[in-house]
Design a protein around this motif. Structure first.
Motif, PDB file in Angstrom:
ATOM      1  N   PRO A 174      50.765  30.519  48.906  1.00  0.00           N
ATOM      2  CA  PRO A 174      50.827  31.277  47.655  1.00  0.00           C
ATOM      3  C   PRO A 174      50.080  30.605  46.517  1.00  0.00           C
ATOM      4  CG  PRO A 174      52.991  31.143  48.686  1.00  0.00           C
ATOM      5  CD  PRO A 174      52.103  30.216  49.428  1.00  0.00           C
ATOM      6  N   ALA A 175      50.119  29.276  46.485  1.00  0.00           N
ATOM      7  CA  ALA A 175      49.415  28.561  45.423  1.00  0.00           C
ATOM      8  C   ALA A 175      47.909  28.773  45.535  1.00  0.00           C
ATOM      9  CB  ALA A 175      49.750  27.070  45.493  1.00  0.00           C
ATOM     10  N   ILE A 176      47.390  28.716  46.766  1.00  0.00           N
ATOM     11  CA  ILE A 176      45.959  28.948  46.984  1.00  0.00           C
ATOM     12  C   ILE A 176      45.586  30.373  46.603  1.00  0.00           C
ATOM     13  CG2 ILE A 176      44.170  29.137  48.767  1.00  0.00           C
ATOM     14  CD1 ILE A 176      45.603  26.834  50.236  1.00  0.00           C
ATOM     15  N   TRP A 177      46.446  31.327  46.991  1.00  0.00           N
ATOM     16  CA  TRP A 177      46.174  32.724  46.651  1.00  0.00           C
ATOM     17  C   TRP A 177      46.142  32.929  45.142  1.00  0.00           C
ATOM     18  CZ3 TRP A 177      43.986  36.946  47.864  1.00  0.00           C
ATOM     19  CH2 TRP A 177      44.304  38.129  47.197  1.00  0.00           C
ATOM     20  N   ARG A 178      47.076  32.268  44.424  1.00  0.00           N
ATOM     21  CA  ARG A 178      47.083  32.401  42.964  1.00  0.00           C
ATOM     22  C   ARG A 178      45.802  31.848  42.367  1.00  0.00           C
ATOM     23  NH1 ARG A 178      52.570  31.097  43.416  1.00  0.00           N
ATOM     24  NH2 ARG A 178      52.133  28.878  43.040  1.00  0.00           N
ATOM     25  N   ARG A 179      45.347  30.718  42.896  1.00  0.00           N
ATOM     26  CA  ARG A 179      44.115  30.121  42.374  1.00  0.00           C
ATOM     27  C   ARG A 179      42.915  31.018  42.647  1.00  0.00           C
ATOM     28  NH1 ARG A 179      43.577  24.032  44.316  1.00  0.00           N
ATOM     29  NH2 ARG A 179      41.628  24.299  43.138  1.00  0.00           N
ATOM     30  N   VAL A 180      42.866  31.604  43.845  1.00  0.00           N
ATOM     31  CA  VAL A 180      41.748  32.502  44.173  1.00  0.00           C
ATOM     32  C   VAL A 180      41.778  33.744  43.299  1.00  0.00           C
ATOM     33  CG1 VAL A 180      40.805  34.003  45.981  1.00  0.00           C
ATOM     34  CG2 VAL A 180      41.543  31.681  46.550  1.00  0.00           C
ATOM     35  N   SER A 181      42.972  34.343  43.142  1.00  0.00           N
ATOM     36  CA  SER A 181      43.085  35.588  42.380  1.00  0.00           C
ATOM     37  C   SER A 181      42.801  35.389  40.905  1.00  0.00           C
ATOM     38  CB  SER A 181      44.478  36.198  42.565  1.00  0.00           C
ATOM     39  OG  SER A 181      45.472  35.320  42.067  1.00  0.00           O
ATOM     40  N   LEU A 182      42.980  34.174  40.405  1.00  0.00           N
ATOM     41  CA  LEU A 182      42.718  33.895  38.993  1.00  0.00           C
ATOM     42  C   LEU A 182      41.301  33.383  38.745  1.00  0.00           C
ATOM     43  CD1 LEU A 182      46.094  32.201  37.989  1.00  0.00           C
ATOM     44  CD2 LEU A 182      45.331  34.509  37.409  1.00  0.00           C
ATOM     45  N   SER A 183      40.539  33.165  39.795  1.00  0.00           N
ATOM     46  CA  SER A 183      39.174  32.660  39.627  1.00  0.00           C
ATOM     47  C   SER A 183      38.280  33.731  39.026  1.00  0.00           C
ATOM     48  CB  SER A 183      38.606  32.194  40.968  1.00  0.00           C
ATOM     49  OG  SER A 183      38.382  33.304  41.817  1.00  0.00           O
ATOM     50  N   ALA A 184      37.227  33.278  38.360  1.00  0.00           N
ATOM     51  CA  ALA A 184      36.318  34.212  37.688  1.00  0.00           C
ATOM     52  C   ALA A 184      35.606  35.131  38.669  1.00  0.00           C
ATOM     53  CB  ALA A 184      35.294  33.431  36.867  1.00  0.00           C
ATOM     54  N   ALA A 185      35.403  34.655  39.911  1.00  0.00           N
ATOM     55  CA  ALA A 185      34.654  35.447  40.893  1.00  0.00           C
ATOM     56  C   ALA A 185      35.522  36.471  41.619  1.00  0.00           C
ATOM     57  CB  ALA A 185      34.011  34.517  41.919  1.00  0.00           C
ATOM     58  N   LEU A 219      37.598  56.763  32.343  1.00  0.00           N
ATOM     59  CA  LEU A 219      38.667  57.536  31.700  1.00  0.00           C
ATOM     60  C   LEU A 219      39.861  57.709  32.629  1.00  0.00           C
ATOM     61  CD1 LEU A 219      36.467  60.244  29.937  1.00  0.00           C
ATOM     62  CD2 LEU A 219      37.707  58.376  28.835  1.00  0.00           C
ATOM     63  N   ALA A 220      39.598  57.856  33.938  1.00  0.00           N
ATOM     64  CA  ALA A 220      40.699  57.972  34.899  1.00  0.00           C
ATOM     65  C   ALA A 220      41.534  56.698  34.910  1.00  0.00           C
ATOM     66  CB  ALA A 220      40.147  58.268  36.291  1.00  0.00           C
ATOM     67  N   ALA A 221      40.880  55.538  34.767  1.00  0.00           N
ATOM     68  CA  ALA A 221      41.619  54.272  34.723  1.00  0.00           C
ATOM     69  C   ALA A 221      42.550  54.234  33.516  1.00  0.00           C
ATOM     70  CB  ALA A 221      40.639  53.103  34.681  1.00  0.00           C
ATOM     71  N   LYS A 261      35.302  45.969  31.200  1.00  0.00           N
ATOM     72  CA  LYS A 261      35.962  44.723  30.795  1.00  0.00           C
ATOM     73  C   LYS A 261      35.902  44.545  29.278  1.00  0.00           C
ATOM     74  CE  LYS A 261      34.082  40.852  32.133  1.00  0.00           C
ATOM     75  NZ  LYS A 261      33.623  39.712  32.963  1.00  0.00           N
ATOM     76  N   ILE A 262      34.790  44.947  28.674  1.00  0.00           N
ATOM     77  CA  ILE A 262      34.631  44.833  27.219  1.00  0.00           C
ATOM     78  C   ILE A 262      35.429  45.918  26.503  1.00  0.00           C
ATOM     79  CG2 ILE A 262      32.980  44.924  25.320  1.00  0.00           C
ATOM     80  CD1 ILE A 262      30.856  43.922  27.360  1.00  0.00           C
ATOM     81  N   ILE A 263      35.347  47.142  27.022  1.00  0.00           N
ATOM     82  CA  ILE A 263      35.947  48.278  26.319  1.00  0.00           C
ATOM     83  C   ILE A 263      37.442  48.403  26.597  1.00  0.00           C
ATOM     84  CG2 ILE A 263      35.888  50.794  26.060  1.00  0.00           C
ATOM     85  CD1 ILE A 263      32.952  50.736  26.704  1.00  0.00           C
ATOM     86  N   LEU A 264      37.844  48.179  27.843  1.00  0.00           N
ATOM     87  CA  LEU A 264      39.216  48.490  28.254  1.00  0.00           C
ATOM     88  C   LEU A 264      40.032  47.270  28.663  1.00  0.00           C
ATOM     89  CD1 LEU A 264      38.400  51.569  30.537  1.00  0.00           C
ATOM     90  CD2 LEU A 264      39.043  51.602  28.125  1.00  0.00           C
ATOM     91  N   GLY A 265      39.391  46.176  29.016  1.00  0.00           N
ATOM     92  CA  GLY A 265      40.113  45.021  29.535  1.00  0.00           C
ATOM     93  C   GLY A 265      39.872  44.859  31.029  1.00  0.00           C
ATOM     94  N   LYS A 266      40.179  43.665  31.552  1.00  0.00           N
ATOM     95  CA  LYS A 266      39.833  43.324  32.928  1.00  0.00           C
ATOM     96  C   LYS A 266      40.515  44.216  33.965  1.00  0.00           C
ATOM     97  CE  LYS A 266      38.604  38.445  32.387  1.00  0.00           C
ATOM     98  NZ  LYS A 266      38.921  37.051  32.817  1.00  0.00           N
ATOM     99  N   SER A 267      41.816  44.441  33.814  1.00  0.00           N
ATOM    100  CA  SER A 267      42.538  45.186  34.851  1.00  0.00           C
ATOM    101  C   SER A 267      42.047  46.627  34.931  1.00  0.00           C
ATOM    102  CB  SER A 267      44.042  45.141  34.593  1.00  0.00           C
ATOM    103  OG  SER A 267      44.355  45.715  33.338  1.00  0.00           O
ATOM    104  N   LEU A 268      41.849  47.270  33.784  1.00  0.00           N
ATOM    105  CA  LEU A 268      41.354  48.649  33.789  1.00  0.00           C
ATOM    106  C   LEU A 268      39.894  48.702  34.227  1.00  0.00           C
ATOM    107  CD1 LEU A 268      44.004  49.106  32.200  1.00  0.00           C
ATOM    108  CD2 LEU A 268      42.794  50.865  30.912  1.00  0.00           C
ATOM    109  N   ALA A 269      39.130  47.661  33.938  1.00  0.00           N
ATOM    110  CA  ALA A 269      37.739  47.609  34.384  1.00  0.00           C
ATOM    111  C   ALA A 269      37.681  47.575  35.905  1.00  0.00           C
ATOM    112  CB  ALA A 269      37.051  46.385  33.789  1.00  0.00           C
ATOM    113  N   TRP A 270      38.530  46.750  36.516  1.00  0.00           N
ATOM    114  CA  TRP A 270      38.549  46.681  37.979  1.00  0.00           C
ATOM    115  C   TRP A 270      38.971  48.024  38.559  1.00  0.00           C
ATOM    116  CZ3 TRP A 270      41.228  47.541  42.348  1.00  0.00           C
ATOM    117  CH2 TRP A 270      40.809  46.896  43.512  1.00  0.00           C
ATOM    118  N   LEU A 271      39.986  48.628  37.970  1.00  0.00           N
ATOM    119  CA  LEU A 271      40.455  49.925  38.455  1.00  0.00           C
ATOM    120  C   LEU A 271      39.361  50.979  38.325  1.00  0.00           C
ATOM    121  CD1 LEU A 271      42.770  51.649  39.545  1.00  0.00           C
ATOM    122  CD2 LEU A 271      43.575  51.943  37.189  1.00  0.00           C
TER     123      LEU A 271
END
Length: 541
Positions: A9-20, A335-337, A116-126
């Motif tokens: 889980p620690a490795i997964w957290r580090r991967v999921s939080l990485s910039a890439a 807009l759907a996001a 990412k600029i307009i809506l934020g990271k999570s909505l940008a990914w979605l």
């Protein structure tokens, strides 16, 4: 022994939080959809076949100025692009489609950056995840066409306009690339690039006091330099053959504004675009209403103004085709996001049944049960297909898988709000909307429905009795020039002459003929093979 399981889980957290991680996860989500196929590919007529054939003419003739023959309303950018990939990977369907796959993927990443600029990271990914599972978008990401390269240039221009505001020290540099991108857009898509350019005007004019883009000379210098390739091509055409390249381009624009094609009336995009991006336009309308009620950001003239103006432009033009609206699809996803994110917040609230059916507390229940109803419809369609065999059974398999996956949404909602399983957060509910679309497109690709558009032609050209003749002899063409003939042109390795009559064929020569145009052949001949309404014949000496 529990300490041994902690590092994972620690490795997964580090991967999921990485910039890439957002980029890697988007590629893992998207690339399989672009690559899944049945192992066989064949081009679609008519446009994809034309781009493939004209690009091959460039390679065969070594003429990059006018190797595709007579002048027409297409600019050379798409032909140059595909011909370049022919030189790298050979003349085949993969080379035709790889540029669109690359630019489609780059568009997804740009949508993520803009979001990412307009809506934020999570909505940008979605947003990017939604875009990749919009049917028409994915289909054209797998076809040889100039739409995806042009949209990439437009999205790049939008992204850099925003960057020029955020980083004023690089303003001139970014503005120059914006202009250069829009100028190159003309090389790829001729006057069609003006539609998204005009759609940027609300942002450029309404927010001019803030960004001053329109008074930046570097923007216009970029546009001028972006037009240099098309101007040089026009000059060489005129010098070489005396061709006036801009007359066919202008004539096509006037034709677009005066000819209604296939009975597609003024309401065409109101139903066709929602259908081919289903179900995301439903959520994008909700997102649009939310942003109008509560202005989201200072870039609303991009997020809202651009798609509204572009939609109006497309509707006004008399020639209306599905793929003309592809530039709207990234904004439908953004807009759907927004709409899905709002619904996710409602989902997290404690459910209390309201008297008013359309109270926001009931919306999630309605949508969840609607998803279940869609699942039932797909399962009924799959059952009917399996029993009565209306169509190929592979459609039944797709309907079965998609129908079952549509039950994810109601199961998640019921499990949380009826059975008390609180760990099922909004992310599970939102994923329940994405997964059926992904599975539908993945299975469609795997069965060849998104890559093998003309298996009849493919099988014919692979026949042992046909392939050696085509590989070793020049094949003439006698009045073969209808819509599907571009496939004959592309798949025929060695071209002979284009003739007006069978009487002109030399003895022992081979030729393609159209049965409808040549019902009776006076010269002795033998039929080598037949595909659709075409015959491959050899003149008997």
């Amino acid at each position: 022994m529990s300490y041994k399981s902690q590092p994972l889980p620690a490795i997964w957290r580090r991967v999921s939080l990485s910039a890439a991680f957002p980029y890697i996860s988007l590629l893992i989500w998207t690339v399989p959809l672009l690559l899944f196929n049945s192992g066989e590919n064949s081009l679609i007529a008519h446009d994809e076949g034309l781009y493939a054939w004209r690009s091959r003419q460039i390679l065969d003739s070594a003429n990059w100025v006018s190797g595709w023959g007579s002048m027409h309303h297409k600019t050379p950018g798409p032909y140059w692009l595909i011909a370049s990939f022919y030189k790298l990977f050979g003349v085949n369907e993969f080379s035709v489609r790889l540029p669109s796959m690359i630019f489609g993927t780059l568009c997804l990443l740009l949508v993520y950056e803009i979001g990412k600029i307009i809506l934020g990271k999570s909505l940008a990914w979605l947003s990017a995840a939604i875009l990749s599972v919009e049917f028409l978008w994915l289909q054209y990401s797998r076809l040889g066409n100039p739409d995806l390269p042009m949209i990439f240039l437009v999205l790049l221009a939008i992204y850099l306009l925003i960057q020029a505001e955020l980083h004023p020290q690089y303003r001139n540099y970014f503005s120059f690339i914006v202009g250069f991108s829009l100028g190159l857009g003309f090389l790829m898509r001729s006057f069609v690039i003006f539609l998204p350019t005009v759609a940027l005007l609300p942002y450029l004019i309404a927010e001019h006091r803030r960004h001053r883009h329109l008074t930046n000379p570097w923007l216009y210098l970029g546009v001028v330099l972006g037009f240099i390739p098309i101007l040089l091509w026009s000059w060489f055409n005129w010098q070489r053959d005396g061709n006036n390249t801009f007359t066919p381009l202008l004539n096509f624009v006037f034709l677009l504004g005066s000819e209604e094609r296939d009975g597609n009336g003024i309401l065409f995009y109101f139903w066709n675009t929602p259908l081919k991006a289903f179900p995301w336009p439903c959520f994008s309308l909700l997102g649009l209403l939310l942003i109008i009620r509560r202005p989201w950001h200072r870039y609303n003239w991009i997020l809202i103004g651009f798609p509204i103006v572009l939609f109006a432009e497309l509707t006004i033009f008399s020639t209306r085709l599905s793929h003309y609206a592809l530039s709207l699809y990234p904004f439908i996803a953004l807009l759907a996001a927004v709409g899905l994110d709002w619904l996710g917040k409602v989902y997290e609230m404690e459910y209390i049944k309201r008297k008013s059916l359309w109270h926001k507390g009931n919306i999630l229940q309605i949508l969840s049960y609607t998803s279940g109803a869609l699942g039932i419809l797909f399962l009924l369609a799959a059952t009917a297909t399996l029993i009565w065999g209306f169509v190929d059974r592979k459609y039944a398999v797709i309907a079965l898988v998609v129908g079952l996956s549509w039950f994810i949404v109601p199961v998640v909602w019921i499990s949380r709000h009826k059975l008390g399983l609180k760990f099922l957060s909004a992310g599970y509910w939102i994923a329940g909307w994405l997964i059926p679309c992904w599975l539908a497109l993945a299975f469609a690709g795997g069965f060849g429905l998104l890559g093998d558009y003309n298996p009849t032609f493919r099988i014919f050209f692979q026949q042992p009795a046909i392939a050696p003749i085509l590989q070793n002899n020049p094949i003439n063409f006698v009045q073969v020039n209808d819509k599907n003939s571009v496939l004959l042109n592309f798949y025929t390795p060695i071209h002979g002459q284009k003739l007006d009559a069978i009487a002109q064929l030399p003895p022992s020569s081979y030729a393609w003929i159209d049965k409808n145009h040549s019902p009776q052949i006076s010269r002795p001949h033998r039929v080598i093979g037949e595909v659709r309404n075409y015959q491959l014949i050899q003149v008997v000496p």
